[in-house]
Write a protein that holds these residues in place. Sequence first.
Motif, PDB file in Angstrom:
ATOM      1  N   ASN A  73       2.916   7.327   3.683  1.00  0.00           N
ATOM      2  CA  ASN A  73       1.998   6.955   4.766  1.00  0.00           C
ATOM      3  C   ASN A  73       2.681   6.759   6.124  1.00  0.00           C
ATOM      4  O   ASN A  73       2.567   5.712   6.767  1.00  0.00           O
ATOM      5  N   VAL A 111      -3.278   6.160   7.472  1.00  0.00           N
ATOM      6  CA  VAL A 111      -3.416   7.037   6.303  1.00  0.00           C
ATOM      7  C   VAL A 111      -4.340   8.215   6.620  1.00  0.00           C
ATOM      8  O   VAL A 111      -4.041   9.371   6.279  1.00  0.00           O
ATOM      9  N   ASN A 112      -5.458   7.942   7.287  1.00  0.00           N
ATOM     10  CA  ASN A 112      -6.393   9.017   7.629  1.00  0.00           C
ATOM     11  C   ASN A 112      -5.749  10.048   8.553  1.00  0.00           C
ATOM     12  O   ASN A 112      -5.914  11.261   8.364  1.00  0.00           O
ATOM     13  N   TRP A 118      -4.010   0.195   9.056  1.00  0.00           N
ATOM     14  CA  TRP A 118      -3.384   0.960   7.977  1.00  0.00           C
ATOM     15  C   TRP A 118      -4.271   2.126   7.562  1.00  0.00           C
ATOM     16  O   TRP A 118      -3.783   3.230   7.324  1.00  0.00           O
ATOM     17  N   GLU A 119      -5.567   1.860   7.468  1.00  0.00           N
ATOM     18  CA  GLU A 119      -6.495   2.927   7.064  1.00  0.00           C
ATOM     19  C   GLU A 119      -6.451   4.087   8.050  1.00  0.00           C
ATOM     20  O   GLU A 119      -6.453   5.260   7.660  1.00  0.00           O
ATOM     21  N   LYS A 120      -6.387   3.766   9.340  1.00  0.00           N
ATOM     22  CA  LYS A 120      -6.293   4.824  10.350  1.00  0.00           C
ATOM     23  C   LYS A 120      -4.995   5.611  10.200  1.00  0.00           C
ATOM     24  O   LYS A 120      -4.984   6.845  10.320  1.00  0.00           O
ATOM     25  N   ALA A 133       0.802  -1.219   0.000  1.00  0.00           N
ATOM     26  CA  ALA A 133       0.000   0.000   0.000  1.00  0.00           C
ATOM     27  C   ALA A 133       0.835   1.268   0.000  1.00  0.00           C
ATOM     28  O   ALA A 133       0.272   2.359   0.052  1.00  0.00           O
ATOM     29  N   LEU A 149      -5.477  -4.216   7.813  1.00  0.00           N
ATOM     30  CA  LEU A 149      -5.915  -3.135   6.920  1.00  0.00           C
ATOM     31  C   LEU A 149      -6.647  -2.021   7.655  1.00  0.00           C
ATOM     32  O   LEU A 149      -6.522  -0.851   7.280  1.00  0.00           O
ATOM     33  N   ASP A 150      -7.411  -2.331   8.688  1.00  0.00           N
ATOM     34  CA  ASP A 150      -8.094  -1.278   9.442  1.00  0.00           C
ATOM     35  C   ASP A 150      -7.083  -0.342  10.103  1.00  0.00           C
ATOM     36  O   ASP A 150      -7.266   0.882  10.110  1.00  0.00           O
TER      37      ASP A 150
END
Length: 246
Positions: free
Chosen positions: A94, A183-184, A179-181, A37, A176-177
């Motif tokens: 990221n 990035v956010n 990772w999403e945090k 990612a 993945l959750d």
Amino acid sequence: MTAVPDLPGAVGLSQLEVYPWPTADDEHGGSPHMHLACAECYVVVSGRGRLETLDHKGPRTTELHPGDVVWFTPGTIHRAVNDEDLRVIVVMQNSGLPEAGDAVMTFPPQYLSPDTYPDAASLLDADGSPSPERAQARRDLAVEGFTELKRQWRRGNRSAYEDFCAAAVRLVQPRLDAWEKTVNDGALTAAHTALRQINALRRDDFDYLFDAEVSRITRPSRQTLGMCGFLRAYVTAHRAPLDPRP
């Protein structure tokens, strides 16, 4: 102690001294691996080496000399080869996620399941502390798998690379959750802030300029064992910690 603000664009930054340890294929260097990612960039500071890669176009070797800047996107299996005291600055997308979980090493297929990968990838010795011996052992295993992937490609078997990608996806899905945090909180927040500032300028509103500040990070004193070599990571507000068990 107040956390250091994120670096521009919420990138991650580390100093890397590529491992000098010899390998079974008569090279010296780190563990071949892939990010799923994040893009990564090498800014060569000193020494001499090579970046060996494998992607959907096949294997490639890129020379590394002082002043060179080389980067690669997700899906690029890469291996840093140390020909002479190779040192680079690593710039990562990221918030440094490539050193905090977004990486799968090219172990042979039997080590690419959720049951077998964690132990093979762990840096932790029997006493629970990271050890150079464990770093070297997993590096050797990754070189073995990478060598076979290249051999299969040259024989015309492109599915071996695709099979590795599929196994890598299965390994990282539980993260993945998180990772999403990351990035956010990092890159996405930085982009939204820049857009708000641009809109403010359209309105002749420049109050945010009065929040200007200067930040500084000294050379990190703590050295850790990475996939490619000895790392000194620059820690900022949203940078995820290095994971000794990728």
